[in-house]
Structures are given as C-alpha cells and as structure tokens.
Design a protein around this motif. Structure first.
Motif, PDB file in Angstrom:
ATOM      1  N   ASN A 455       1.722   8.273  -7.526  1.00  0.00           N
ATOM      2  CA  ASN A 455       1.365   7.003  -8.158  1.00  0.00           C
ATOM      3  C   ASN A 455       1.996   6.870  -9.536  1.00  0.00           C
ATOM      4  N   SER A 458       5.716   6.103  -9.048  1.00  0.00           N
ATOM      5  CA  SER A 458       5.907   4.732  -8.576  1.00  0.00           C
ATOM      6  C   SER A 458       5.773   3.740  -9.711  1.00  0.00           C
ATOM      7  N   ARG A 469       0.562   2.032  -2.778  1.00  0.00           N
ATOM      8  CA  ARG A 469      -0.337   2.786  -3.626  1.00  0.00           C
ATOM      9  C   ARG A 469      -0.991   3.884  -2.793  1.00  0.00           C
ATOM     10  N   TRP A 470      -1.090   5.072  -3.371  1.00  0.00           N
ATOM     11  CA  TRP A 470      -1.676   6.211  -2.684  1.00  0.00           C
ATOM     12  C   TRP A 470      -3.108   6.434  -3.154  1.00  0.00           C
TER      13      TRP A 470
END
Length: 554
Positions: A455, A458, A469-470
């Motif tokens: 995240n 990213s 999104r994780w």
C-alpha cells in the motif's frame, strides 16, 4: 401442536457459486469456467410467500435406507376460497455501458392443489403454489409482490424491493485457499466394513469419521506410518472417490474463501457473488501464483501460474475482491514439520546417532525468519505488480493463517498426538510445538508487513490510481488458538487429523489443514472486512476508462 412460527415472505437472488459440470468444465482441455457462468443471460429471483405456520417440525432428521427424508409439515393460513397466488415483479436493470435503461415487468399466477386452500404440506414441496422464480435480464432494482388469489381476484399483497448486484470475487493461493482436506463430497475407503458407520455428516461439510473406522485407520497409521515422511505420500483406494471441484488441485467449495462468498450473499440479499476459485494445494508465490505453477502437478492447466489462469478466464473484467492465501509454502512448512520429527535423536538406543532437537528447532525458526525478512519483500512486490499489470482488481485481501496447531484448551502448545507422536522420539514435542507457534506468529507478522509495504509503494507511484488497495484479514490467528490438532472433542477441534484425511480423501495430504469449523472462522473474518470495505462501499454509476479497462466504482 402448532408452533408460533410466523408466515414467511422471502425474496432472494439465486447463488452464483459454480456447479461442477455445468459452470466449471473440469473434464475439458484445458478445464475452464463456462461462458454462461461468466456471462449470464439472466439472473433468478426466488420468491417464497408461504402464508402459514409449522405444525410438525422434522428438522435435520435422517431417513432410514430406502425411505424419504422427513420434512417439516406446514399448515396454510389463507382465506376460504383461495385458489392460488399471484406474483408480480417490476423494475429496471442497471445502466450498461451502452444502450438505454429498459423497464422490466412480469406477472405470474400459480394454482393450489386443494379446493379450499387449506391443508398440510411438506416444506418446499414440488411446484409449491406459494413459491415462484422470476428470471430478470440483469442486475438492477426490482419490486416484488405476492398475494393470495381467489376467484374474485388477488387479496392483500405483500411487497418488498430487492437490488440485484453481481460481484466478482476471485480466490487464489495455496491449500488454505483451495480447501485441502475438505472435499465437496467425502469419499469412502474401499473394503472397509459399512457397519462401521464410516462417517457422520453435519452442516457445512462438517463431517467426522465415525469411531469404528477412526480406530481402524488409526491402527493402520501406527502400522504403516511410523514417520511423518512416510505419511506424506501415503494413499489408499477409495470407493466411491471424493468429489472435488478440481481434484488435481484439491480445490473445493468448502474453503474459507468460498464460504465467505456465500456469507456475503446471505448478509446482503440481492448481492450475488460470481465466485471463481483458482487455489492449488502446495502453491507458493513463485511456484504457483506468479511462477510456472507446481510442475507436473499443474500439467492439467498447462502449468500456468494462477494469476495467468485468472487473466485467461476473466480478462479485464472488474474483480471486486481478490482473496489470497499464500506464504506458508514459501517458508517450507512441510520441511519444518519433517525436520522437527525425523531430526529427533533416538537417545535411549545404545550407539545410535544422536540428533540435537534444540538445534533442529533453532534451524527451522532461523530458516523461516530468513525467508520472511529477505524474500517476502521482493516476492510480494512482484506479486502486487503482476496483479496490477495483468488484472483489473479493486481490492485485495491477504489472509492471516490459523495458528495454535498443537494447542491445548488453554492455548498452550503441547506435544503432538497420533501421527505426530512416537515411541522413538520421532514426534512433535512441546518444545517443537512452541517453535511451530513462533514460526506461525512470525509468518503472520510478515504478511502484515507485506501488505503495508504494498500500500505504501502504491501511494508513492504515479500510477497509483490503477493499483488495488490491499487489506490484511487479521484476528484469524487469535480465534483459532486453544483448539488444536489433539483436541479430544471433534466438535471443538479446528484441524483435520491424519485418520480423517485418509477417511475423507484417501490420502494424508489433508492432515493439519483447517477443517470446516476452521474455515468457517476464516470466512467470518473475511466477510466482515469484505462487507465493510468492498460490498457496502458505494459504487459510482459511471463507467470509467483506465488504461483500456472498463470498470465501475472508485
């Protein structure tokens, strides 16, 4: 005696889980999910408007061989002269990328099998007049009504609205993703006496080997499997064989990922989940997810990595949630177990080669820590980039692993039992069990760090708008402590014992994997996060383009 169960009016959309041979063509080359499953021509809305009460509950009673399964008896409560029911549906499907909004209107009438509209009926009897199924052309908002019908026309109607959504959820990963140890339908060991009551079947696949067969299988293990290494490749003939959605990957619809998809549908009526599982037992990040599969075991799918198989199946269709279980094979958990058993020293035999149990524990822990610290960062970075490049994913959910494998009821690691106990010190000692727990804690902490790093990376990249999104699905470890492999009460135990694996699927590969209760805990934690972050998060009605991708929502 009449119960106080009130008349029901239930409107639901039909589940979208794949059916073997209908939605998943397992026997074709290569195996694939069918076009109709991936691109349905319509969706079914089921209406159950039973106006009555239960008068004789049967519950989950079992039938004697050759007899029909007992079913609840229901009494209709309708005005005299009722001849049937009238159902109506109106609304419109959601806006598509092209074309106008089209209204939908349908009416259906059904007929009672009695003249006066009263009597006793079995629940969900064939062609029940109080039930009807509409097929709508697509997701959208619909209003459904149902009313008892007399010769003078319909009476007072009951009405409710339903918003039908089709959410694509994909599962990838290792044996925890595939459902190892939990075939969709268990097999039966060939040649075993049927009078042993070979297994008991409960809900959600919560089956357990009955005492007679368990004893026979336990004796077989003591005779044949004196070391864990022998057990790893042990198989026995099954008749009938277990049924898997995909037997070559030991993939079933009883995994935590699959159960979570069903829980979402139940929690949000009208939200349908098109569920596509691709997990394969034994997969790791570089040998299964983004590397060239698991070798000869994956010849059935051209040895494709799972991410490639997903891309070949769905293309750039929007995946709302990608569920992942991976990491435990990356640290070599099988070699950890074998090193903690076969590496033990047989200290009471004169002149025997002495093993150092403490050294083996230290080495196993050091190997795991090294992989987590030095290999996880690059492996998960490459996995995240491959997902971003190959797929159109909104959210990724990486799951914490269950722990407490050898816990007692107080969540204290204890010595092993059964396959993990031995008169020759080739066992899991309490010290070994503590090491296993420490490795599990290190693994889960490493997975959380990986999610945070993905995240963070990213957010720094210029292309972060297209990056999913994780989320890290936590609390699974805490909820699985204290109910380990050696728990005497099977209804409390969360792990599959070797005897059960032999009884269900004809090999020991299911050993130490979560059973149905373990997978239910996993599913519950996934579902809570899925509902909060993905399902209940408002979607934009505008279709946006991003690097050639068509998708909905932010």
């Amino acid at each position: 005696m009449t119960s106080n169960l009130s008349a029901r009016f239930v409107v639901s959309a039909e589940s979208r889980h794949p059916r073997l041979g209908v939605d998943y063509a397992r026997d074709e080359d290569p195996p694939h999910y069918t076009h109709e499953y991936l691109n349905p021509s319509g969706y079914r809305i089921f209406v159950d408007a039973f106006p009555g009460v239960i008068i004789e509950p049967k519950g989950d009673q079992q039938a004697s061989p050759g007899h029909a399964t007992p079913m609840d008896q229901w009494q209709l409560l309708v005005p005299e002269g009722t001849i049937g029911f009238e159902f109506t549906l109106s609304g419109q499907r959601e806006r598509t990328p092209v074309g106008p909004l089209r209204p939908v209107a349908m009416t259906a009438r059904t007929e009672l099998r009695t003249i006066r509209g009263s009597g006793t009926f079995r629940e969900h009897g064939p062609a029940a007049a109080w039930q009807h199924t509409f097929e709508v052309p697509g997701p959208g908002s619909y209003q459904v009504t149902a009313a008892a019908l007399s010769e003078r026309g319909p009476g007072r109607a009951r009405s409710t609205g339903i918003v039908v959504r089709d959410i694509l959820i994909v599962s990838v990963g290792d044996s925890a993703a595939s459902g190892e140890g939990n075939p969709d339908t268990p097999g039966r060991p060939a040649g075993f006496d049927r009078d042993l009551g070979w297994l008991d079947v409960g809900t959600l696949g919560a089956y357990t080997v009955a005492n007679g067969l368990y004893t026979k299988l336990s004796n077989l293990i003591k005779q044949k499997l004196t070391t864990l290494n022998r057990a790893l490749s042990f198989t026995m003939e099954m008749d009938p064989k277990p049924v898997w959605l995909e037997p070559r990957a030991h993939r079933s619809l009883l995994s935590g990922h699959a159960l979570a998809a069903r829980m979402v549908e139940r929690a949000r009526p009208g939200t349908l989940v098109t569920f596509l599982p691709f997990g394969r037992s034994g997969a790791s990040i570089r040998k299964g997810l983004i590397g060239a599969g698991r070798g000869s075991e994956d010849h059935f799918i051209d040895n494709l990595p799972e991410v490639d198989e997903v891309a070949r199946t769905v293309g750039k269709r929007r995946i709302e949630a990608l569920l992942i279980y991976v990491g435990i094979n990356d640290i070599g958990i099988t070699s950890v177990l074998t090193s903690l058993t076969e590496g033990d020293g047989i200290i009471w035999l004169p002149f025997a080669p002495f093993g150092d149990d403490g050294a083996h524990r230290a080495a196993a822990l050091a190997r795991a820590k090294n992989v987590i610290a030095n290999e996880f960062p690059s492996s998960f970075k490459d996995l995240a980039e491959e997902i971003e490049d190959r797929l159109n994913v909104r959210h990724v959910f990486l799951c914490e692993y269950p722990s407490g494998l050898f816990d007692d009821q107080h969540a204290t690691p204890q010595a092993g039992c059964g396959l993990f106990a031995s008169d020759f010190d080739m066992d899991i000692s309490s010290a070994d069990a503590r090491t296993m727990q420490e490795i599990a804690d290190e693994l889960n902490a490493g997975l959380k760090v990986a999610v945070d790093a993905i995240n963070s990376n990213s957010a720094r990249r210029a292309t972060s708008a297209s990056a999913p999104r994780w989320f890290f699905v936590k609390s699974i470890s805490n909820r699985t402590r204290g109910r380990g492999y050696c728990t005497d009460d099977w209804i409390e135990r969360l792990y599959i014992q070797a005897e059960e694996s032999l009884g269900f699927q004809g090999d020991t590969e299911g050993t130490v994997h979560p059973n149905s209760r373990g997978h239910t805990i996993i599913a519950e934690e996934i579902t809570k996060l899925l509902l909060e972050e993905t399902i209940d998060d408002p979607f934009s009605t505008d279709h946006q383009m991003d690097n050639g991708r068509v998708f909905q929502g932010p």
